[in-house]
Structures are given as C-alpha cells and as structure tokens.
Design a protein around this motif. Structure first.
Motif, short mmCIF file in Angstrom:
data_model
loop_
_atom_site.label_atom_id
_atom_site.label_comp_id
_atom_site.label_asym_id
_atom_site.label_seq_id
_atom_site.Cartn_x
_atom_site.Cartn_y
_atom_site.Cartn_z
N MET A 98 1.77 2.76 7.20
CA MET A 98 1.32 4.00 6.57
C MET A 98 2.45 5.02 6.65
O MET A 98 3.08 5.16 7.70
CB MET A 98 0.07 4.52 7.28
N GLN A 127 -0.90 5.70 2.11
CA GLN A 127 -2.14 4.94 2.26
C GLN A 127 -2.61 5.09 3.70
O GLN A 127 -1.81 5.41 4.58
CB GLN A 127 -1.94 3.47 1.90
N LYS A 128 -3.92 4.89 3.91
CA LYS A 128 -4.47 5.02 5.26
C LYS A 128 -5.41 3.86 5.53
O LYS A 128 -5.85 3.16 4.61
CB LYS A 128 -5.28 6.32 5.38
N TYR A 142 -0.28 10.98 3.47
CA TYR A 142 0.04 9.56 3.60
C TYR A 142 0.05 8.87 2.23
O TYR A 142 -0.71 9.26 1.32
CB TYR A 142 -1.00 8.86 4.47
#
Length: 499
Positions: A397, A497-498, A495
């Motif tokens: 991430m 992606q998480k 972010y």
C-alpha cells in the motif's frame, strides 16, 4: 560545450527544445524516473547519456553498452536521445530494439558487453519514463553510482570523446527466447493464463510459455501503450482480479501476470486467489531447497516472516537473510552472499545458477513456477499454497508523499518506533519484539504480527505492508498502528489501495 541542465523549462519555447531540462529528484536510489516533458526533456535525456558515458569511463569499464526500450509511445525517441549522448561520450552502443528489461540484461552476457541502459518506466503510469543502468553484470547501479551520475549530469561534467559507434542487433528477441526455452519440456500439461496488461511482455511471454509446453490463455497481450484496461503491475489488485476472472473462466492451472517491463511476475492460483509474491517465494524456496542442500535465500523487508519460521524450510536446512527493498539492493545482496535466489515482495526474483544468471526476469520466475508444479504432479497451485502456514498479509500500500520529503518522513517514523521500543511502550496492544531498520522500519510485536513503513525508491510515495500469523483482525490492528503514525505527518496523502 553542452549546457548545464536546468530543473525546469517552459514547454513550447525555443529554450525547451534546445536546452537540457533534468529535475534532480529523478535520480533515485538505484535507477532514474521522470515525468517526460515535465521533469526531463529530450535534451535532458541526451545529457543523461553523456553523463552515463562519463561515469562508465570513471569506473574504468570498457565503454560498450546495451540499450533497449519498452513499449510506450515516447520510449523509442527517449532511447535515441540517450544513445546520442552515449555516443558523444565515446561509447559503442548495442541497440536490441523493443525489449523487456531482462532481455537487455541477457544481452550483456550474450553479446559480452559490460554495461546496460534500459529505457523503461516499468509499471509507472503513462507519462513516466526512466532508465535502469548497470556497469557490472548482473548488477545494476546502487546509491553510490546514482549519486555520482547525478553530480556529473547536473554539473554538465561531460567528457566528449571520439570513438562512439552504434550497432543494431536484428531479431535479438529470438536469441533471448531460445535461451529461455532450451530446457526439457514440462511433463505436465499446464493451462496457464498469461496476462501482460498491454505492456511490453505481451510481445514475448506467450510464445515463451508455449515453447516450454504450456497451453496459453493470453490476457491483454496486445501492445497498447495507453494501458486501456489497467496498469501492468502485478502488485495492483485490479490486475490480479482480471487474472482471477480469466483463470476461473478457463479453468486454468495458474495465472501469471507480468509488469510493464517484464522483470516481475504475479501469481493467481487455480481457485482464482492471488498469491502475493513473498508467499510464492516461500513455495519456490521449499521446492529449490528440496533439490539443493543448505540453500541460502535473501528476501526484502516487505516479505513474510515465514521465510524464517516455516517448518519445511527449517527441516530442509534453508537459511534466509532479510535485506533492503529494491531490485538493485536485492540483486547485489543475492550476488554477494552467493544465495541460490533472492525474493522481493514486489515480484522481483533473482535466481543464481543453476536457475538463472542473477538478474530479475519475470519469465524465468514464471518458468520456475511451472517447473515447481511439474515436480508436484498430484498437487494444484492452491494445494502448494495451502501447505504453507497461514498468515494474513496486506498488499503493498502506497500513500502519496513528495520525493522532496518522503525520506525525512520515513526517518521520523523510524525514530518514533525506536523511542517506543526504548520506553517499553505497546504497539497494537503488545510490546515490540524486534525492529529492523535497514530500510525504513519493520516493527514486529510479541505475537509475530508486523508492520513496515519505508520510502519508495522510485515514486513519490511511502510503502506500507502489514502481516499477522494470528488473524486478519491482528493484521488490521497493525495497519491501524502504522497508519496512525503516518497521519501525524501532513505531508502524507491518500493511499493507492488499502486492505
């Protein structure tokens, strides 16, 4: 005299077209990355070539170099600007044309050329360009060489000299493909999804996998530098989910996804579940250490703790050392230690003899995975994955953080956790068992759950990874513990992606 590069120029002006622009932050720890025409222009790329040629001379290496380019709309023009600078510096340039990065590394051996300069932005979004460089095969530049290159280029400390020349090697990919496929064919008939995200690997990966005996289901293998479906990055869930859908649709044995320049490989098992690259590394380490006694491996700090705790690896006498994230760091460490292989969570795998020549090649990784399956004819990819101890792991991430401040933020996070450990304070409800600070900070607590924060080496981002051998809830606890520290720094953004 070639002018000193400027850090910024106004587009569509005489100065932009006739003077070099090179932003200093493009010189990364182990390669170079810029936004084309915003941070570097073609004259700037020419300056980079002249600087690289001068550095090669300083290093006392024969001034011969392999170059190739990835499939982006502007990569060929950037390569030719680079070539003009290299030739001005007295280098003999061996051009292999459109290539994946490991094809350029292979060419160093096949053509007996000491140096390499591969024009690629790897998996970066469109608009980015870059160069992966080396002068000591199979290694690529590290911080020392990149710092010196930056000094030479930004100070225009060039040494023009005669003797530069150019040679184009026609049909070079055939030599690379022949080298990869000159091995016994697989005994097991494997149906394999080969996904390339419309990146450069699409020109080569399907025929390599067919030649070793696979039935290939091609996915987004057409070359398209706009990357219309998703970015060719096997760490991104969007690409992994596209592979999953194809695996399930075609009832494939495995899905293999290649990044934009073909030096990494992502894996989806026969049930459609993605296997993060560090877990694939554990599976390959089990397979390789069963064949080779007392095998030594190197893994990066983003990787699973299973390399140390896995009972099969322990029983087979395998030893693993953790090291800095980054393909140049990992390649160098794997080479220095004479390790059988190095595994990086991003999917850069480095195989030494007898599996490879020490450099990262996504196709060598793909072949190793297929040969692992071939040696276990009664097991599926999911069976091999399920045989390793269960842990709950996040993808990589990356919250945004500008290049100018990301290292300072990472240093502050390291100090934060060092102070916590010194004071005996708890993280995610437990005491700190171990801190690894060779590259950012990896915090491990009493139950083996851990979290990592480090600065990205090639993008304006930080990197966050968490894992727990206990539960998904504990993994999420570690993420909250790491993220809560990052949220105290206003420079840290959203972010990509998480979990």
């Amino acid at each position: 005299m070639f002018p000193k590069p400027k850090s910024a120029l106004v587009p569509n002006t005489h100065e932009f077209e006739s003077g070099p622009m090179v932003k200093a932050t493009g010189f990364r720890e182990y390669d170079a990355r810029w936004l084309f025409e915003k941070e570097i222009n073609l004259m700037g790329v020419q300056a980079l070539g002249m600087g690289l040629g001068a550095l090669i001379g300083e290093l006392g290496v024969k001034q011969e170099i392999v170059t190739g380019h990835d499939f982006r709309g502007y990569s060929a023009s950037i390569k030719y600007a680079l070539i003009s600078g290299l030739m001005a510096a007295g280098c003999k340039v061996h051009d292999i044309g459109l290539a994946v990065t490991p094809m350029a590394y292979f060419a160093q051996f096949d053509l007996d050329v000491p140096c390499v300069a591969m024009v690629t932005a790897s998996h970066n979004d469109n608009g980015w360009t870059g160069v992966k460089m080396g002068a000591n095969r199979p290694l690529t530049f590290g911080p020392d060489e990149m710092t010196r290159l930056k000094e030479i280029v930004l100070n225009a400390d060039f040494k023009n000299q005669a003797g530069g020349s150019y040679q184009f090697h026609e049909n070079f990919p055939a030599r690379y493909i022949a080298d990869l496929t000159s091995r016994p064919k697989l005994k097991r008939k494997l149906k394999v999804v080969v996904a390339c995200g419309n990146g450069t690997a699409g020109a080569f990966a399907p025929q390599v996998m067919e030649a070793i005996g696979c039935e290939v289901i091609p996915l987004d293998t057409e070359l398209d530098h706009t990357f219309p479906k998703y970015n060719p990055n096997p760490e991104d869930m969007e690409m992994l989910h596209a592979i999953r859908d194809a695996v399930l649709k075609h009832k494939a044995d495995v899905g293999l996804g290649f990044d934009g320049d073909g030096d990494r490989c992502g894996v989806v098992d026969n049930t459609g579940e993605e296997i993060f690259a560090d877990k694939v590394g554990v599976m390959l380490a089990r397979d390789m250490s069963a064949i080779h006694k007392d095998a030594q491996f190197v893994v990066d700090v983003k990787s699973t703790g299973l390399f140390v705790t896995d009972p099969v690896l322990q029983r087979q006498g395998a030893k693993t050392a953790y090291w800095k994230t980054g393909h140049s760091y990992m390649k160098r460490r794997t080479n220095e230690m004479g390790a059988l292989a190095g595994f990086e969570k991003s999917g850069h795998f480095f195989f030494n003899k007898p599996f490879g020549r020490g450099y990262d090649d996504g196709l060598v990784s793909a072949i190793a995975i297929c040969e692992m399956l071939d040696r276990a004819p009664d097991k599926s990819m999911a069976d091999l994955k399920d045989a390793i101890p269960k842990t709950w792991s996040s993808p990589t991430m990356s919250p945004h953080c500008a290049d100018e401040v990301k290292y300072a933020v990472a240093d502050a996070v390291v100090k934060h956790f060092e102070d916590k450990q010194k004071n005996g304070e708890r993280i995610a409800g437990q005491k700190i068992r171990d801190l690894v600070t060779v590259n950012g900070v990896r915090v491990t607590v009493e139950d083996g759950s851990w979290g990592l924060v480090r600065a990205s080496s090639n993008k304006p981002e930080l990197v966050v990874v968490v894992e727990s051998p206990v539960s998904e809830a504990r993994m999420r606890d570690m993420f909250e513990a790491m993220d809560s520290v990052l949220r105290t720094h206003s420079e840290v953004g959203e972010y990509n992606q998480k979990i």
